[in-house]
Write a protein that holds these residues in place. Structure first.
Motif, PDB file in Angstrom:
ATOM      1  N   UNK A  99       0.836  -1.185   0.000  1.00 34.65           N
ATOM      2  CA  UNK A  99       0.000   0.000   0.000  1.00 34.65           C
ATOM      3  C   UNK A  99       0.872   1.237   0.000  1.00 34.65           C
ATOM      4  N   UNK A 100       0.264   2.365  -0.316  1.00 33.52           N
ATOM      5  CA  UNK A 100       1.004   3.618  -0.300  1.00 33.52           C
ATOM      6  C   UNK A 100       1.052   4.185   1.105  1.00 33.52           C
ATOM      7  N   UNK A 101       2.183   4.755   1.445  1.00 36.95           N
ATOM      8  CA  UNK A 101       2.318   5.499   2.688  1.00 36.95           C
ATOM      9  C   UNK A 101       1.702   6.882   2.471  1.00 36.95           C
ATOM     10  N   UNK A 102       1.700   7.690   3.517  1.00 38.17           N
ATOM     11  CA  UNK A 102       1.230   9.073   3.374  1.00 38.17           C
ATOM     12  C   UNK A 102       2.094   9.811   2.343  1.00 38.17           C
ATOM     13  N   UNK A 103       3.392   9.567   2.386  1.00 39.81           N
ATOM     14  CA  UNK A 103       4.298  10.172   1.412  1.00 39.81           C
ATOM     15  C   UNK A 103       3.963   9.696  -0.001  1.00 39.81           C
ATOM     16  N   UNK A 104       3.686   8.406  -0.124  1.00 41.98           N
ATOM     17  CA  UNK A 104       3.309   7.850  -1.427  1.00 41.98           C
ATOM     18  C   UNK A 104       2.013   8.441  -1.952  1.00 41.98           C
ATOM     19  N   UNK A 105       1.048   8.648  -1.062  1.00 35.58           N
ATOM     20  CA  UNK A 105      -0.215   9.269  -1.468  1.00 35.58           C
ATOM     21  C   UNK A 105       0.017  10.708  -1.921  1.00 35.58           C
ATOM     22  N   UNK A 106       0.940  11.399  -1.262  1.00 34.00           N
ATOM     23  CA  UNK A 106       1.143  12.817  -1.576  1.00 34.00           C
ATOM     24  C   UNK A 106       1.726  13.036  -2.964  1.00 34.00           C
ATOM     25  N   UNK A 107       2.372  12.035  -3.529  1.00 34.44           N
ATOM     26  CA  UNK A 107       2.963  12.208  -4.862  1.00 34.44           C
ATOM     27  C   UNK A 107       1.893  12.166  -5.953  1.00 34.44           C
ATOM     28  N   UNK A 108       0.670  11.786  -5.587  1.00 32.23           N
ATOM     29  CA  UNK A 108      -0.422  11.753  -6.566  1.00 32.23           C
ATOM     30  C   UNK A 108      -0.712  13.138  -7.137  1.00 32.23           C
ATOM     31  N   UNK A 109      -0.541  14.184  -6.344  1.00 31.47           N
ATOM     32  CA  UNK A 109      -0.847  15.547  -6.816  1.00 31.47           C
ATOM     33  C   UNK A 109       0.053  15.939  -7.988  1.00 31.47           C
ATOM     34  N   UNK A 110       1.394  15.853  -7.860  1.00 29.72           N
ATOM     35  CA  UNK A 110       2.211  16.214  -9.025  1.00 29.72           C
ATOM     36  C   UNK A 110       2.062  15.238 -10.185  1.00 29.72           C
ATOM     37  N   UNK A 111       1.819  13.963  -9.909  1.00 28.83           N
ATOM     38  CA  UNK A 111       1.610  13.008 -10.998  1.00 28.83           C
ATOM     39  C   UNK A 111       0.327  13.363 -11.748  1.00 28.83           C
ATOM     40  N   UNK A 112      -0.727  13.745 -11.019  1.00 29.82           N
ATOM     41  CA  UNK A 112      -1.981  14.149 -11.659  1.00 29.82           C
ATOM     42  C   UNK A 112      -1.776  15.395 -12.519  1.00 29.82           C
ATOM     43  N   UNK A 113      -0.982  16.339 -12.027  1.00 27.95           N
ATOM     44  CA  UNK A 113      -0.694  17.544 -12.813  1.00 27.95           C
ATOM     45  C   UNK A 113       0.039  17.189 -14.107  1.00 27.95           C
ATOM     46  N   UNK A 114       1.005  16.297 -14.002  1.00 27.97           N
ATOM     47  CA  UNK A 114       1.728  15.861 -15.193  1.00 27.97           C
ATOM     48  C   UNK A 114       0.784  15.130 -16.150  1.00 27.97           C
ATOM     49  N   UNK A 115      -0.108  14.294 -15.607  1.00 33.15           N
ATOM     50  CA  UNK A 115      -1.085  13.599 -16.435  1.00 33.15           C
ATOM     51  C   UNK A 115      -2.020  14.560 -17.146  1.00 33.15           C
ATOM     52  N   UNK A 116      -2.459  15.597 -16.458  1.00 36.40           N
ATOM     53  CA  UNK A 116      -3.326  16.607 -17.085  1.00 36.40           C
ATOM     54  C   UNK A 116      -2.589  17.331 -18.201  1.00 36.40           C
TER      55      UNK A 116
END
Length: 136
Positions: A99-116
């Protein structure tokens, strides 16, 4: 020859932001992060773990083309960097979930920006590639 486009005032000069400042070891934060998530599999693992923890084989089935060895190496690297947790349940045979840690979850924001950005600009990149290939 085309001159590179200048960044507008709204676009930050990347080398002036904290992520690009070299530390005492002559590396910068962005380099370390890109070394981890810039490979073929890490972002796909993070995407597949974002909603809930997943057992190894289910994760392997959800990522087309990844070998067992590459999934193991990727998970261990993500775990080492604090992005993924590994939980072993004492059953026979043992169940292992990731599973993702809190740190792992937090990287979703920049990954989502890159995906957009990718979704908005993919066609322009493809067109530029076609134009380049025709000119060369």
């Amino acid at each position: 020859m085309n001159a590179p486009a200048k960044a507008s005032a709204a676009v930050p000069l990347l080398h002036t932001t904290p992520g690009f400042e070299a530390d005492g070891g002559n590396t910068c934060p962005i380099r370390e992060v890109l070394d981890r998530v810039g490979d073929t599999w890490s972002i796909l693992v993070i995407i597949n773990l974002q909603e809930h923890s997943v057992r190894f084989n289910a994760l392997k089935r959800s990522i087309e083309g990844i070998s067992q060895r590459m999934l193991t190496v990727t998970l261990r690297s993500l775990e080492r960097d604090g992005l993924v947790t590994r939980t072993v349940r004492p059953t026979t045979p043992p169940e292992v979930e990731y599973g993702l840690t809190e740190l792992g979850q937090s990287i979703a924001v920049p990954i989502a920006s890159l995906g957009s950005w990718a979704a908005s600009n993919r066609d322009r990149m493809r067109q530029a590639r076609e134009t380049f290939d025709l000119d060369t």
